[in-house]
Write an enzyme that holds these catalytic residues in place. Structure first.
Site, PDB file in Angstrom:
ATOM      1  N   GLY A  31       0.827  -1.203   0.000  1.00 56.04           N
ATOM      2  CA  GLY A  31       0.000   0.000   0.000  1.00 56.04           C
ATOM      3  C   GLY A  31       0.856   1.245   0.000  1.00 56.04           C
ATOM      4  CD  GLN A  37       3.314   5.791   2.503  1.00 54.41           C
ATOM      5  OE1 GLN A  37       2.360   5.267   1.932  1.00 54.41           O
ATOM      6  NE2 GLN A  37       4.277   5.074   3.072  1.00 54.41           N
ATOM      7  CB  CYS A  64       5.065   2.118   7.435  1.00 55.18           C
ATOM      8  SG  CYS A  64       4.658   3.597   6.509  1.00 55.18           S
ATOM      9  CG  LEU A  65       6.455   0.901   1.415  1.00 54.93           C
ATOM     10  CD1 LEU A  65       5.825   1.211   0.076  1.00 54.93           C
ATOM     11  CD2 LEU A  65       7.589  -0.107   1.252  1.00 54.93           C
ATOM     12  CG  HIS A 103      -0.571   1.217   7.110  1.00 57.74           C
ATOM     13  ND1 HIS A 103       0.384   0.802   8.005  1.00 57.74           N
ATOM     14  CD2 HIS A 103       0.070   2.031   6.231  1.00 57.74           C
ATOM     15  CE1 HIS A 103       1.555   1.358   7.689  1.00 57.74           C
ATOM     16  NE2 HIS A 103       1.394   2.098   6.603  1.00 57.74           N
ATOM     17  CD  GLU A 104      -1.374   2.522   2.631  1.00 58.05           C
ATOM     18  OE1 GLU A 104      -0.982   3.697   2.482  1.00 58.05           O
ATOM     19  OE2 GLU A 104      -0.598   1.589   2.909  1.00 58.05           O
ATOM     20  CG  HIS A 113       0.210   6.680   5.283  1.00 59.77           C
ATOM     21  ND1 HIS A 113       1.345   7.232   5.824  1.00 59.77           N
ATOM     22  CD2 HIS A 113       0.490   5.362   5.079  1.00 59.77           C
ATOM     23  CE1 HIS A 113       2.276   6.286   5.947  1.00 59.77           C
ATOM     24  NE2 HIS A 113       1.778   5.144   5.507  1.00 59.77           N
TER      25      HIS A 113
HETATM   26 ZN    ZN Z   1       2.661   3.306   5.558  1.00 55.77          ZN
END
Ligand code: ZN
Length: 183
Positions: A59, A64, A106-107, A148-149, A152
């Site tokens: 995701g 991000q 998380c990225l 999670h998204e 963000h």
């Molecule tokens: Zn994330």
């Protein structure tokens, strides 16, 4: 972000964009709703998909990439199933229920994982890439990815969902890495 930039030689291939990391202000601020679905938005979505698959991640949300817009992409199959890709513009929760406790990363927080409380089932609605209304039901990992998204888009990272020593430890390590120029 401009469309005309580069003229006729500009590549139409999606472009992998750098992913911002924990501590960058843009990750910690709420994103605003998308207005018209312009070619720039479509281009952004193409880049988000490419960046997510390349990372690889399941995701990715607009903030991000430093774009403060309410868009996320999710694919819990990591591209193995073409029908697994979900693009959500201006998403909202329709339903959330139950609870799951699983490890999550998380990225934007590379190298760190923690157990995070998430709903077991979540239904989100929003527009797809073509501006068509869609509703998606997620259970287990997909429900986790939705939450999670969505977080963000509100400027919240999984680290912010942790409490006490678990959170302090990660934040401390990130600060140390930042000071050492390794973050
Ligand atoms: Zn994330």
């Amino acid at each position: 972000m401009r469309l005309a930039e580069g003229g006729p030689e500009r590549s139409l291939q999606p472009m992998i964009r750098p992913i911002l990391k924990y501590g960058d202000r843009q990750l910690h601020e709420p994103a605003r709703p998308v207005g018209d679905l312009t070619p720039e938005i479509d281009r952004l979505i193409a880049d988000m998909i490419d960046t997510m698959y390349t990372a690889p991640g399941i995701g990715l949300a607009g903030p991000q990439l430093g774009v403060p817009l309410r868009i996320f992409v999710v694919d819990v199959t990591l591209g193995r199933d073409p029908s697994g890709l979900i693009v959500m513009i201006n998403p909202e929760f329709v339903e959330r229920e139950g609870m799951q406790l699983e490890d999550e990363g998380c990225l934007s927080v590379p190298g760190f994982n923690a157990t995070v409380v998430r709903p077991e089932r979540a239904v989100v609605k929003g527009l797809d890439r073509h501006g068509v209304d869609h509703e998606h039901e997620g259970k287990g990992l997909l429900a986790r990815a939705f939450q999670h998204e969505m977080d963000h888009l509100d400027g919240t990272l999984f680290v912010d969902r942790l409490r006490g020593i678990k959170r302090d430890l990660i934040v401390k390590k990130i600060k140390k890495l930042t000071r050492a120029g390794k973050w």
